[in-house]
Design an enzyme around this catalytic site. Structure first.
Site, mmCIF file in Angstrom:
data_model
loop_
_atom_site.group_PDB
_atom_site.id
_atom_site.type_symbol
_atom_site.label_atom_id
_atom_site.label_comp_id
_atom_site.label_asym_id
_atom_site.label_seq_id
_atom_site.Cartn_x
_atom_site.Cartn_y
_atom_site.Cartn_z
ATOM 1 C CG HIS A 42 -1.738 -1.212 1.409
ATOM 2 N ND1 HIS A 42 -3.032 -1.354 0.958
ATOM 3 C CD2 HIS A 42 -1.408 -2.406 1.963
ATOM 4 C CE1 HIS A 42 -3.472 -2.568 1.261
ATOM 5 N NE2 HIS A 42 -2.498 -3.232 1.865
ATOM 6 C CB SER B 143 10.699 23.094 -15.144
ATOM 7 O OG SER B 143 9.888 24.258 -15.141
ATOM 8 C CE LYS C 87 9.408 20.410 -11.183
ATOM 9 N NZ LYS C 87 8.919 19.315 -10.375
ATOM 10 C CD GLU D 79 6.665 12.310 -14.830
ATOM 11 O OE1 GLU D 79 6.135 12.769 -13.825
ATOM 12 O OE2 GLU D 79 7.214 13.037 -15.682
#
Ligand code: ARG
Length: 466
Positions: free
Chosen positions: A166, A287, A293, A300
């Site tokens: 979890h 970014s 970033k 992803e």
């Protein structure tokens, strides 16, 4: 009015003879598959050559005629490959384009090419040849990704990390164990491709439109010439079914799901808050606004693509269900989905393999996190079990202990020797040692370092088998 001259010439479709007017432009636009099935050109030429040989063996072409047809097919194939080929606006699909070009070159002889053959058996022959090659490339991609995982797994066989369920602290494992878990899943994908190949390796050529032909062709010989393991057992099945596409898509949807789950772990592990891993710059992006970033975009995208591949499987399955036997134009919908899934999974596997190759793991951060006392609650309960206590009671006792400690603002790490002794576990503080905890899980398939090394060796053995 004839729709533009004799069939197979000029801008007339191959089937123009029976028709009094040409297709409406929007009807032709909907049906045209050339934009995507041109990828099958090389396979269509190979299948065409095998068919020419079948016609020659059946005495329907002299050997010099067969040679001229083969040469014309090869020339057309080379022109398509080089980009020099002039497609005609009336070319419906790659099969029509190639036959038209051969007929333009050879006239009456070209018009003999399609005897005993239909686009229905041809397209499946082409697609099976294409898919078998694609499966080879996909297998290479899976192997590369598995190897990348194994090289880290070997190095980190003993690197302790918190295992989660979890997404919450559960029990200590080793990084090698986690990496092997991903590798085993991908190894099953590899196995699925091998298994699919057995069923895919069947030539449909000679099935004709649905019922073979009256021309005495020898499909077994054609199959052998094309390198297939065998020929179709039923001509109607050969042109009707697409489970060969569906099954490959299903295998790819599962592989893409596995890639997605690996990507999710890479994203989580490289989260700044955890700091278990750093994804290399080459597999990160910045970014446009926030200078600090470094985003794990490759992982992803790999995570997201699984949905697209599943979409391809759903599209084909939906197009197939409820179709009676025989070819239906619905079946044309199989190709874009298959191409899309294959190219998507190839791209995902390649990028993920690079990402895994270059990721840096941070064992100190993992060890720090693996020090969380909560991870050892099960070990404490099992130590009580080993001393004879029923598990349910041990679970309750440890649970109550944890509740009390929490209320006192303490953890298992704060228990005194006296308290451990009172619990019935003198020297129990040793249970909180991560290295001891993973070594103690030395049974088969467990996270202990020597078991991880066994897994690495077993997976390498699978890869070596091919
Ligand atoms: N482009 C067609 C397809 O991909 C080829 C088969 C056409 N056959 C036919 N009977 N219209 O399915």
């Amino acid at each position: 009015m004839s729709p533009g001259g004799p069939a197979g010439q000029g801008d007339a479709p191959l089937w123009a003879g029976r028709f009094s007017e040409p297709p409406a432009p929007e009807a032709a636009a909907l049906g045209r598959s050339l934009g995507f099935d041109v990828r099958l050109a090389a396979q269509d030429v190979r299948a065409g050559i095998a068919h020419v040989h079948a016609l020659a063996r059946a005495g329907l072409l002299r050997s010099d005629e067969a040679e001229r047809l083969v040469r014309a097919l090869e020339e057309v194939g080379a022109e398509i490959a080089s980009g020099a080929f002039a497609f005609h606006p009336a070319d419906e699909d790659v099969h029509s384009a190639i036959e038209r070009a051969v007929t333009e070159r050879l006239g009456e002889l070209g018009a003999r090419l399609h005897a005993g053959r239909s686009r229905n058996d041809l397209v499946m022959t082409d697609l099976r040849l294409w898919a078998l090659e694609a499966a080879g490339r996909l297998g290479d991609g899976l192997r590369r990704l598995i190897r990348a995982l194994l090289s880290h797994a070997r190095e980190h066989a003993g690197t302790v990390m918190p295992g989660t369920t979890h997404g919450r602290l559960a029990q200590p494992v080793t990084l090698g164990h986690a990496l092997c878990a991903h590798a085993w899943a991908l190894a099953r994908d590899l196995e699925r491709l091998h298994d699919w190949r057995r069923r895919a390796d069947v030539s449909p050529l000679g099935a004709g439109a649905l019922a073979t032909s009256t021309l005495g062709l020898d499909p077994e010989a054609t199959a052998a010439e094309l390198g297939f393991a065998g020929s179709f057992p039923n001509s109607l099945d050969a042109v009707s079914d697409r489970d060969v596409v569906q099954e490959l898509l299903a295998a790819l949807a599962i592989a893409a799901t596995h890639a997605s789950r690996l990507a999710a772990d890479l994203i989580r592990w490289s989260d700044e808050a955890l700091g278990f891993a750093s994804v290399a710059d080459a597999y990160s992006t910045g970014s446009s606004m926030m200078p600090q970033k470094r985003n794990p975009d490759v992982a992803e995208l790999a995570r997201a693509k699984a949905g697209r591949v599943l979409g391809d499987l759903v599209a084909v399955t939906t197009a197939l269900h409820g179709l009676p036997l025989g070819y239906h134009r619905d079946l044309q919908e199989d190709k874009e989905a298959l191409f899309d899934a294959v190219y998507t999974v190839e791209a995902v596997l390649a990028a993920l393999a690079g990402c895994v190759d270059t990721v840096r793991f941070h064992p100190e951060a993992m060890r720090r996190a693996a020090g969380a006392p909560a991870l050892y609650a099960t070990d404490v309960a099992e130590a009580l079990v080993a001393r004879g206590m029923p598990f349910r009671e041990a679970h309750r006792r440890v649970g109550e202990l944890l509740r009390r400690l929490e209320a006192e603002g303490r953890t298992l790490a704060d228990l005194t020797d006296a308290e451990w002794a009172e619990l019935g576990l003198p020297g129990g503080a040793a249970l909180l040692d991560p290295d001891r905890a993973v070594r103690a899980r030395g049974g088969p398939g467990g996270p202990a370092p020597e078991r991880v090394l066994e897994q690495v060796a077993a997976l390498e053995g699978l890869l070596a088998e091919g």
